[in-house]
Design a protein around this motif. Sequence first.
Motif, mmCIF file in Angstrom:
data_model
loop_
_atom_site.group_PDB
_atom_site.id
_atom_site.type_symbol
_atom_site.label_atom_id
_atom_site.label_comp_id
_atom_site.label_asym_id
_atom_site.label_seq_id
_atom_site.Cartn_x
_atom_site.Cartn_y
_atom_site.Cartn_z
ATOM 1 N N GLU A 122 43.041 36.708 31.209
ATOM 2 C CA GLU A 122 43.195 38.078 30.724
ATOM 3 C C GLU A 122 42.527 39.146 31.571
ATOM 4 O O GLU A 122 42.826 40.333 31.403
ATOM 5 C CB GLU A 122 42.628 38.167 29.288
ATOM 6 N N HIS A 123 41.633 38.750 32.482
ATOM 7 C CA HIS A 123 40.862 39.758 33.224
ATOM 8 C C HIS A 123 41.044 39.518 34.724
ATOM 9 O O HIS A 123 40.374 38.667 35.326
ATOM 10 C CB HIS A 123 39.382 39.677 32.826
ATOM 11 N N ALA A 124 41.951 40.286 35.316
ATOM 12 C CA ALA A 124 42.312 40.082 36.727
ATOM 13 C C ALA A 124 41.123 40.176 37.688
ATOM 14 O O ALA A 124 41.032 39.374 38.624
ATOM 15 C CB ALA A 124 43.408 41.067 37.124
ATOM 16 N N ARG A 127 39.375 36.864 37.638
ATOM 17 C CA ARG A 127 40.222 35.848 38.277
ATOM 18 C C ARG A 127 40.183 35.990 39.803
ATOM 19 O O ARG A 127 40.068 35.006 40.533
ATOM 20 C CB ARG A 127 41.651 35.983 37.756
ATOM 21 N N ASP A 128 40.254 37.241 40.283
ATOM 22 C CA ASP A 128 40.184 37.472 41.730
ATOM 23 C C ASP A 128 38.836 37.023 42.297
ATOM 24 O O ASP A 128 38.762 36.481 43.402
ATOM 25 C CB ASP A 128 40.392 38.962 42.029
#
Length: 221
Positions: A122-124, A127-128
Motif C-alpha cells: 500500500e505504500h510505494a 516498497r521502493d
Amino acid sequence: MPTVDRAEVLKLYPALAGLPAGRLDALLQPQAVMQLPAGTQVFAEHQPCQGFPLLLAGSIKVIKLASSGRELMLYRVAPGGSCIISSSCLLGHTDYNARGIAETPLTLLALPVPVFASLMLEHAPFRDFVFHLFAERIGELMQLVEEVAFSRLDQRLARLILARQDDVLNVTHQQLADELGSVREIVSRLLKGFAAQGLVLLGREQLTVSDRAGLQKLAAV
C-alpha cells in the motif's frame, strides 16, 4: 521502556514520512523498539523471520557459517538501512539462511510481519526503499563473490585494511580472518609479510598502517 524519537526515525527512514499520522504513530509505539547489547545474535540460520528491522543505532554484521566452522561476512547493516535477508525471507516465506550479530549495542524498530506486508502493498515509498536495498546489496554481494572467486587473499586483505580508513586498527587477526572467510593462521602469515615489506606495523590486537600507498598498490594488482 525506550521512547521513540519520531523526527529521528523519519530522518533515517524518510520512506515512512508519507504515512497518515495515525498509522505512523501505531508503528512507533515504544514496545516496538528493541535494545540489544553487543554480541547478541539478532537472527540465526533456519529461524523464521519475526519482523522487518529498521536500525536506529548501532551496527549489525550479517555472516554465513560454513559446515567447517569458518565464517564469511556478507555485509553490514547501519542506521538508515535494513537487512535484505530479512526482507527476502518475508517476501519468500522462507527461514533465514545467514546469521545477524550485533557488532555494537543496538536500537532497532521491529515492524511486525503483517505491517511489513501491508506497507509493501500500500505504500510505494516503502516498497521502493526495500527494492532499492535489494539492488544495492546485490551489487555488494556480487563484488564479494568476484573478490572471493578471482582475487588473491593478500589483495583482499589489503583492501579490507584500507576500507577501515583509520591508520590504527584495533582488530585481531581472527577478526580479519572472519571477515575474509579465511583462517587466522593464513591471515597472520600474510600480515607478517606486510610488516616485512614495511606496509604495516603489528601490535597486540592492533595494526598500524605505515605505507598506505603501498597497500593501495597491492590492492590494485
